[in-house]
Design a protein around this motif. Structure first.
Motif, PDB file in Angstrom:
ATOM      1  N   ARG A 133       9.300  77.910 -20.018  1.00 21.47           N
ATOM      2  CA  ARG A 133      10.208  77.284 -20.979  1.00 21.47           C
ATOM      3  C   ARG A 133       9.909  77.664 -22.427  1.00 21.47           C
ATOM      4  O   ARG A 133      10.820  77.882 -23.225  1.00 21.47           O
ATOM      5  N   HIS A 134       8.628  77.721 -22.783  1.00 20.83           N
ATOM      6  CA  HIS A 134       8.262  77.913 -24.193  1.00 20.83           C
ATOM      7  C   HIS A 134       7.471  79.177 -24.460  1.00 20.83           C
ATOM      8  O   HIS A 134       7.296  79.542 -25.623  1.00 20.83           O
ATOM      9  N   GLY A 135       6.950  79.828 -23.419  1.00 23.24           N
ATOM     10  CA  GLY A 135       6.011  80.925 -23.622  1.00 23.24           C
ATOM     11  C   GLY A 135       6.532  82.316 -23.326  1.00 23.24           C
ATOM     12  O   GLY A 135       5.757  83.265 -23.287  1.00 23.24           O
ATOM     13  N   GLY A 136       7.811  82.443 -23.069  1.00 26.34           N
ATOM     14  CA  GLY A 136       8.349  83.778 -22.820  1.00 26.34           C
ATOM     15  C   GLY A 136       8.083  84.307 -21.421  1.00 26.34           C
ATOM     16  O   GLY A 136       8.236  85.483 -21.155  1.00 26.34           O
ATOM     17  N   GLY A 137       7.663  83.430 -20.512  1.00 27.23           N
ATOM     18  CA  GLY A 137       7.453  83.826 -19.121  1.00 27.23           C
ATOM     19  C   GLY A 137       5.994  83.781 -18.704  1.00 27.23           C
ATOM     20  O   GLY A 137       5.088  83.863 -19.532  1.00 27.23           O
ATOM     21  N   LEU A 138       5.787  83.634 -17.434  1.00 26.22           N
ATOM     22  CA  LEU A 138       4.454  83.573 -16.847  1.00 26.22           C
ATOM     23  C   LEU A 138       3.894  84.980 -16.732  1.00 26.22           C
ATOM     24  O   LEU A 138       4.520  85.856 -16.145  1.00 26.22           O
ATOM     25  N   THR A 139       2.722  85.206 -17.312  1.00 32.93           N
ATOM     26  CA  THR A 139       2.087  86.521 -17.251  1.00 32.93           C
ATOM     27  C   THR A 139       0.803  86.513 -16.426  1.00 32.93           C
ATOM     28  O   THR A 139       0.308  87.571 -16.058  1.00 32.93           O
ATOM     29  N   ARG A 140       0.286  85.324 -16.167  1.00 33.76           N
ATOM     30  CA  ARG A 140      -0.959  85.215 -15.402  1.00 33.76           C
ATOM     31  C   ARG A 140      -1.007  83.852 -14.740  1.00 33.76           C
ATOM     32  O   ARG A 140      -0.619  82.853 -15.331  1.00 33.76           O
ATOM     33  N   ASP A 144       0.935  83.212 -20.652  1.00 38.20           N
ATOM     34  CA  ASP A 144       2.328  83.479 -21.006  1.00 38.20           C
ATOM     35  C   ASP A 144       2.379  84.500 -22.129  1.00 38.20           C
ATOM     36  O   ASP A 144       1.335  84.934 -22.625  1.00 38.20           O
ATOM     37  N   ALA A 145       3.575  84.878 -22.512  1.00 38.92           N
ATOM     38  CA  ALA A 145       3.771  85.973 -23.455  1.00 38.92           C
ATOM     39  C   ALA A 145       3.817  85.536 -24.918  1.00 38.92           C
ATOM     40  O   ALA A 145       4.072  86.356 -25.790  1.00 38.92           O
ATOM     41  N   SER A 146       3.543  84.277 -25.200  1.00 34.47           N
ATOM     42  CA  SER A 146       3.616  83.776 -26.570  1.00 34.47           C
ATOM     43  C   SER A 146       2.224  83.479 -27.114  1.00 34.47           C
ATOM     44  O   SER A 146       1.363  82.971 -26.403  1.00 34.47           O
ATOM     45  N   THR A 147       2.017  83.770 -28.390  1.00 30.15           N
ATOM     46  CA  THR A 147       0.758  83.401 -29.040  1.00 30.15           C
ATOM     47  C   THR A 147       0.849  82.029 -29.705  1.00 30.15           C
ATOM     48  O   THR A 147      -0.120  81.565 -30.292  1.00 30.15           O
ATOM     49  N   ARG A 148       2.004  81.398 -29.592  1.00 30.63           N
ATOM     50  CA  ARG A 148       2.183  80.050 -30.158  1.00 30.63           C
ATOM     51  C   ARG A 148       1.434  79.045 -29.291  1.00 30.63           C
ATOM     52  O   ARG A 148       1.664  78.954 -28.086  1.00 30.63           O
ATOM     53  N   THR A 149       0.534  78.285 -29.893  1.00 35.84           N
ATOM     54  CA  THR A 149      -0.259  77.328 -29.133  1.00 35.84           C
ATOM     55  C   THR A 149       0.537  76.042 -28.907  1.00 35.84           C
ATOM     56  O   THR A 149       1.423  75.704 -29.704  1.00 35.84           O
ATOM     57  N   PRO A 150       0.223  75.334 -27.820  1.00 30.92           N
ATOM     58  CA  PRO A 150       0.931  74.072 -27.544  1.00 30.92           C
ATOM     59  C   PRO A 150       0.713  73.077 -28.679  1.00 30.92           C
ATOM     60  O   PRO A 150      -0.328  73.077 -29.334  1.00 30.92           O
ATOM     61  N   GLY A 194      -1.310  90.123 -26.039  1.00 31.86           N
ATOM     62  CA  GLY A 194      -0.105  89.979 -25.230  1.00 31.86           C
ATOM     63  C   GLY A 194       0.390  88.562 -25.053  1.00 31.86           C
ATOM     64  O   GLY A 194       1.347  88.323 -24.322  1.00 31.86           O
ATOM     65  N   GLY A 195      -0.240  87.592 -25.694  1.00 32.42           N
ATOM     66  CA  GLY A 195       0.176  86.198 -25.544  1.00 32.42           C
ATOM     67  C   GLY A 195      -1.009  85.255 -25.564  1.00 32.42           C
ATOM     68  O   GLY A 195      -1.866  85.343 -26.422  1.00 32.42           O
ATOM     69  N   LYS A 196      -1.065  84.380 -24.574  1.00 32.64           N
ATOM     70  CA  LYS A 196      -2.178  83.431 -24.512  1.00 32.64           C
ATOM     71  C   LYS A 196      -2.454  83.055 -23.069  1.00 32.64           C
ATOM     72  O   LYS A 196      -1.606  83.198 -22.194  1.00 32.64           O
ATOM     73  N   ASP A 197      -3.669  82.591 -22.837  1.00 28.64           N
ATOM     74  CA  ASP A 197      -4.078  82.017 -21.559  1.00 28.64           C
ATOM     75  C   ASP A 197      -4.531  80.600 -21.813  1.00 28.64           C
ATOM     76  O   ASP A 197      -5.255  80.324 -22.772  1.00 28.64           O
ATOM     77  N   ILE A 198      -4.079  79.699 -20.967  1.00 26.88           N
ATOM     78  CA  ILE A 198      -4.542  78.318 -21.008  1.00 26.88           C
ATOM     79  C   ILE A 198      -5.374  78.089 -19.761  1.00 26.88           C
ATOM     80  O   ILE A 198      -4.915  78.337 -18.643  1.00 26.88           O
ATOM     81  N   THR A 199      -6.594  77.641 -19.971  1.00 26.96           N
ATOM     82  CA  THR A 199      -7.504  77.348 -18.866  1.00 26.96           C
ATOM     83  C   THR A 199      -7.702  75.847 -18.811  1.00 26.96           C
ATOM     84  O   THR A 199      -7.986  75.212 -19.837  1.00 26.96           O
ATOM     85  N   ALA A 200      -7.512  75.280 -17.630  1.00 28.00           N
ATOM     86  CA  ALA A 200      -7.674  73.830 -17.445  1.00 28.00           C
ATOM     87  C   ALA A 200      -8.565  73.584 -16.241  1.00 28.00           C
ATOM     88  O   ALA A 200      -8.429  74.250 -15.203  1.00 28.00           O
TER      89      ALA A 200
END
Length: 124
Positions: free
Chosen positions: A49-56, A72-78, A113-119
């Motif tokens: 929805r917000h990140g330009g698609g799932l990349t990983r 995802d493909a966005s560098t914008r943080t949540p 290329g974007g960002k990774d969120i690790t939880a």
């Protein structure tokens, strides 16, 4: 790679069923599984929805719990919604708050290329 949030939930459900042996019945394990699936859904949905698609996407069991990595493909943080903006009529925007509340640890790593969120969702 999952094509939808439902595909990601199915992967995590399969992984967790090996940990809990059975995902049927009602007990404390059900709450943990529900939390893990909610975190999965929120992160993957937000990537689309917000990140330009799932990349990983990766989900694995560790000694600490369920480790999820969603890229995802966005560098914008949540962002956390401002309660003063939109008031009671505000729809949506609370997924990141849920993720931060339900996960023991959350980190955001931006890269070219974007960002990774690790939880990390604890399973006990």
């Amino acid at each position: 790679m999952p094509r939808t949030p439902g595909d990601a939930r199915a992967e995590v459900t399969k992984l967790l069923s090996s940990h809990f042996c059975s995902l049927e019945g009602e007990g404390a394990d059900d709450v943990v599984v529900a939390d893990a699936l909610l975190v999965t859904t929120e992160l993957v949905t937000n990537a689309f929805r917000h990140g330009g698609g799932l990349t990983r996407f990766s989900a694995e069991l560790t000694d600490e719990g369920l480790s999820l990595v969603v890229g995802d493909a966005s560098t914008r943080t949540p962002v956390v919604p401002d309660d003063d903006v939109g008031g009671a009529s505000r729809a949506g925007g609370y997924g990141w708050l849920l993720v931060r509340r339900l996960a023991a640890r959350v980190s955001v790593t931006c890269h070219e290329g974007g960002k990774d969120i690790t939880a990390l969702v604890e399973l006990s």
